[in-house]
Design a protein around this motif. Sequence first.
Motif, mmCIF file in Angstrom:
data_model
loop_
_atom_site.group_PDB
_atom_site.id
_atom_site.type_symbol
_atom_site.label_atom_id
_atom_site.label_comp_id
_atom_site.label_asym_id
_atom_site.label_seq_id
_atom_site.Cartn_x
_atom_site.Cartn_y
_atom_site.Cartn_z
ATOM 1 N N ALA A 59 39.510 32.640 48.583
ATOM 2 C CA ALA A 59 39.076 34.004 48.268
ATOM 3 C C ALA A 59 40.223 34.989 48.463
ATOM 4 O O ALA A 59 40.395 35.927 47.678
ATOM 5 N N ALA A 60 41.032 34.773 49.505
ATOM 6 C CA ALA A 60 42.189 35.641 49.742
ATOM 7 C C ALA A 60 43.162 35.572 48.572
ATOM 8 O O ALA A 60 43.673 36.599 48.116
ATOM 9 N N MET A 61 43.389 34.380 48.056
ATOM 10 C CA MET A 61 44.300 34.242 46.918
ATOM 11 C C MET A 61 43.693 34.838 45.652
ATOM 12 O O MET A 61 44.403 35.454 44.849
ATOM 13 N N ALA A 62 42.392 34.697 45.466
ATOM 14 C CA ALA A 62 41.737 35.319 44.306
ATOM 15 C C ALA A 62 41.864 36.834 44.409
ATOM 16 O O ALA A 62 42.170 37.506 43.418
ATOM 17 N N TYR A 63 41.652 37.372 45.604
ATOM 18 C CA TYR A 63 41.777 38.807 45.833
ATOM 19 C C TYR A 63 43.212 39.250 45.557
ATOM 20 O O TYR A 63 43.452 40.261 44.908
ATOM 21 N N TYR A 64 44.176 38.466 46.026
ATOM 22 C CA TYR A 64 45.590 38.766 45.796
ATOM 23 C C TYR A 64 45.899 38.822 44.295
ATOM 24 O O TYR A 64 46.519 39.770 43.820
ATOM 25 N N TYR A 65 45.470 37.808 43.543
ATOM 26 C CA TYR A 65 45.768 37.789 42.116
ATOM 27 C C TYR A 65 45.070 38.914 41.364
ATOM 28 O O TYR A 65 45.610 39.438 40.392
ATOM 29 N N ASP A 66 43.900 39.322 41.821
ATOM 30 C CA ASP A 66 43.209 40.458 41.201
ATOM 31 C C ASP A 66 43.940 41.773 41.435
ATOM 32 O O ASP A 66 43.820 42.706 40.652
ATOM 33 N N ARG A 67 44.685 41.855 42.535
ATOM 34 C CA ARG A 67 45.357 43.106 42.924
ATOM 35 C C ARG A 67 46.829 42.860 43.263
ATOM 36 O O ARG A 67 47.388 43.481 44.152
ATOM 37 N N GLN A 68 47.439 41.958 42.533
ATOM 38 C CA GLN A 68 48.796 41.496 42.844
ATOM 39 C C GLN A 68 49.816 42.624 42.928
ATOM 40 O O GLN A 68 50.581 42.692 43.887
#
Length: 103
Positions: A59-68
Amino acid sequence: MEVTLNRYIEITPEIRGGKPRIAGTRITVADIAMMYLQMGQSLELIAGKYDLPLASVYAAMAYYYDRQAEIEQQMQADEAFVNALMHSRPSRLQAKLKALRGE
């Protein structure tokens, strides 16, 4: 459609400067991204090392890619702050070592 990232990622102004982090921890999304992308650690290793649910690390990586772009900008600002602080306040140990070497 139900969005479930909010179960794993939280933002609290008084914890880690309000940076997005894994819920119930002080580990930020940027910390996870750095360990994964820059240090080459697998998400499974990170989860095990910090006793985190694997879903929270993903989830942290998904959040990161959404707001990279936003997170990368904050990481660069943090790094610039640390570098400026290091140059404005030299290490006492480094000063002692220079004195011992006669520099």
